[in-house]
Scaffold this active site. Structure first.
Site, PDB file in Angstrom:
ATOM      1  N   HIS A  95       4.684  51.853   4.073  1.00 29.55           N
ATOM      2  CA  HIS A  95       5.231  52.694   5.153  1.00 29.55           C
ATOM      3  C   HIS A  95       5.970  51.872   6.209  1.00 29.55           C
ATOM      4  O   HIS A  95       5.849  52.121   7.414  1.00 29.55           O
ATOM      5  CB  HIS A  95       4.133  53.535   5.795  1.00 29.55           C
ATOM      6  CG  HIS A  95       3.798  54.756   5.002  1.00 29.55           C
ATOM      7  ND1 HIS A  95       4.728  55.702   4.647  1.00 29.55           N
ATOM      8  CD2 HIS A  95       2.618  55.166   4.466  1.00 29.55           C
ATOM      9  CE1 HIS A  95       4.142  56.652   3.933  1.00 29.55           C
ATOM     10  NE2 HIS A  95       2.873  56.337   3.788  1.00 29.55           N
ATOM     11  N   ASP A 151      -1.596  51.385   4.070  1.00 31.29           N
ATOM     12  CA  ASP A 151      -1.853  52.512   3.169  1.00 31.29           C
ATOM     13  C   ASP A 151      -0.619  52.779   2.308  1.00 31.29           C
ATOM     14  O   ASP A 151       0.495  52.379   2.640  1.00 31.29           O
ATOM     15  CB  ASP A 151      -2.209  53.775   3.963  1.00 31.29           C
ATOM     16  CG  ASP A 151      -1.108  54.189   4.938  1.00 31.29           C
ATOM     17  OD1 ASP A 151      -0.533  53.301   5.580  1.00 31.29           O
ATOM     18  OD2 ASP A 151      -0.832  55.396   5.066  1.00 31.29           O
ATOM     19  N   GLU A 152      -0.856  53.442   1.188  1.00 35.11           N
ATOM     20  CA  GLU A 152       0.215  53.956   0.329  1.00 35.11           C
ATOM     21  C   GLU A 152       1.319  52.921   0.084  1.00 35.11           C
ATOM     22  O   GLU A 152       2.496  53.162   0.390  1.00 35.11           O
ATOM     23  CB  GLU A 152       0.781  55.247   0.943  1.00 35.11           C
ATOM     24  CG  GLU A 152      -0.282  56.347   1.022  1.00 35.11           C
ATOM     25  CD  GLU A 152       0.211  57.639   1.635  1.00 35.11           C
ATOM     26  OE1 GLU A 152       1.147  57.584   2.473  1.00 35.11           O
ATOM     27  OE2 GLU A 152      -0.330  58.710   1.299  1.00 35.11           O
ATOM     28  N   VAL A 153       0.919  51.793  -0.467  1.00 37.11           N
ATOM     29  CA  VAL A 153       1.871  50.723  -0.772  1.00 37.11           C
ATOM     30  C   VAL A 153       2.511  51.045  -2.130  1.00 37.11           C
ATOM     31  O   VAL A 153       2.148  50.489  -3.167  1.00 37.11           O
ATOM     32  CB  VAL A 153       1.185  49.346  -0.770  1.00 37.11           C
ATOM     33  CG1 VAL A 153       2.219  48.226  -0.922  1.00 37.11           C
ATOM     34  CG2 VAL A 153       0.401  49.146   0.532  1.00 37.11           C
TER      35      VAL A 153
END
Length: 480
Positions: A95, A151-153
């Site tokens: 992100h 997060d959310e790599v």
């Protein structure tokens, strides 16, 4: 069902500033309200609203000015005067759209078409992250806690350098992730030895205890487990927290949601959905083994799903949800008393924003209340069957079809009736839009008002406008 009230620990409210950043004045009003609601701290996700300097100045927002140094220091002083800690959240891996969208930063992406994920393989990547962190820490005197995101790599392992690394025996995508986060955490501890480091947990959920123990992260970071759903899986969540604890990560956080997690383009917050999320978290806390003591909960309020997505609900329409969620944590249930207390705090009759009525003339109880009312009213109008289906009603489909418009062969009597009705809708929508814009700029930059209008109102008005224009053009061909 009633659960024990939320255990001891901080209750943080997350402010997501990558969209609809409140004016400095409104930010102070929100902090005042948060303190009245029992909030202990702010989790500030600045993104491009932080006044980065030097080579990082290009990260600053262009749609509106970033906050000034003075505004950020003033916000912290005011929050501290209300007994609230300020914890900056700076993304350091995934992100990072607000960073990697800029052409000079393209080479730091994991893959060219993923704007959010930083490549973990270069010294320049770590240098960038540490410079961002340094500027943020320098502008937060006395800071002792940072949230480094992670997060959310997405697409990790898909870059060319990652593929080379993964070809080495025993190297996995999990190790690529852990390696970068450990480097960042160690660099933070070297620069600021007493700094506490929080990170999102989702990239570690599939890892076994042995992998976590061997990662080097134990004792360095405090995982924050997030789940924003009303049907949160309690057993699975408890098992994850206990896995982290058993791996040696004994300082743990929870993260819930009071807005911005229903749908990417949601306009009006549905309080009950978020209350149910908090009831599930209460059940998690009640089910955990006694050895696990959560450090607190971050009640997140997302403004965009990512830097490049549309706006979620604005803060004013979500304040009843926040008040209800906090009272739910306090009471251990969403009882009649909890509902009444939440509504009373805001001076309204109901915490469901569509049904709320004023019970107090004191606007300071609910900063932005008029804007919330206008958004709810306009949203209902925009989604009314008459307006949404206007192009498909019997008269438009029967006397103003694309075939008829193209050939300029219409019944003037009927099409002018269509024109009249469309014009009434357009006039009403325009009047309400003007009122909404006037109110919204009291709390947000002009760019936010413009974006909100173009996302929600323009797509509804444009077809009506085309209909009126086509009718005038057609009738000119039919009437002397």
């Amino acid at each position: 069902m009633t659960y024990p009230p939320w255990p001891r620990g901080k209750k943080l409210v997350h402010l997501d500033l990558k969209g609809a950043p409140p004016t400095s004045k409104y930010l102070h009003q929100l902090i005042e309200l948060f303190s009245q609601l029992g909030v202990d701290g702010l989790l500030m996700e600045y993104e491009d609203m932080f006044p980065y300097e030097g080579e990082l100045k290009l990260l600053q927002a262009t749609a509106q000015p970033a906050y000034s140094h003075k505004e950020i220091l003033s916000m912290q002083d005011f929050a501290k005067s209300k007994g609230m800690e300020v914890i900056p959240l700076i993304q350091t891996f995934g992100h990072m759209e607000f960073v990697l969208k800029h052409r000079p930063m393209w080479g730091l992406r994991e893959v060219p078409n993923c704007v959010g994920t930083l490549s973990p393989h270069t010294e320049d990547a770590l240098k960038l992250v540490m410079e961002m962190l340094k500027q943020v820490v320098d502008l937060h005197p006395g800071l002792n806690t940072l949230h480094i995101g992670a997060d959310e790599v997405y697409m990790l392992g898909e870059g060319e350098q990652s593929k080379v690394a993964l070809a080495s025996p025993g190297c996995t995508v999990q190790q690529l992730f852990l390696g970068h986060v450990t480097k960042v955490a160690k660099a933070i501890k070297e620069a600021w030895p007493d700094m506490n480091i929080i990170m999102w947990d989702d990239m570690m959920r599939g890892m076994c205890q042995d992998t976590l123990k061997a990662s080097g992260l134990v004792g360095l970071v405090q995982p924050m487990l997030w789940d924003y759903t009303p049907d949160l899986d309690v057993d699975k969540t408890v098992a994850l927290l206990e896995k982290y604890y058993s791996a040696g990560m004994t300082e743990l956080w929870a993260a819930s949601s009071f807005k911005g997690s229903t749908c990417v383009y949601t306009c009006v917050t549905h309080t009950q959905r978020h209350v149910e999320n908090h009831l599930q978290w209460l059940k998690v806390a009640a089910t955990l083994s006694a050895a696990i003591n959560l450090k607190g909960i971050a009640i997140t309020g997302w403004q965009r799903y990512d830097h490049l997505s549309v706006l979620c609900e604005l803060m004013p329409v979500a304040l009843p949800s926040l008040a209800a969620c906090l009272q739910t944590l306090l009471h251990g249930e969403f009882s009649a008393e909890a509902q009444s207390k939440a509504a009373e705090k805001l001076g309204i009759s109901s915490v469901e924003v569509e049904a709320m009525e004023r019970r107090s003339a004191d606007d300071s109880l609910f900063p932005g209340r008029k804007l919330a009312e206008l958004i709810v009213e306009l949203d209902a109008l925009l989604n009314s069957e008459d307006i949404r289906s206007f192009e498909n009603n019997m008269y438009v489909r029967g006397w103003l079809s694309p075939f008829q418009r193209q050939r300029r062969m219409v019944n003037p009597l009927i099409t002018m009736e269509i024109h009249s009705q469309a014009s009434i809708y357009l006039t009403t929508l325009q009047q309400k839009t003007d009122t909404l814009r006037e109110e919204m700029v009291q709390f947000y930059p002009e760019s936010t008002a413009q974006e909100w209008i173009e996302e929600h109102i323009t797509p509804v008005m444009a077809p009506l406008q085309r209909i009126t224009e086509d009718i005038i053009a057609c009738v000119k061909e039919m009437v002397p």
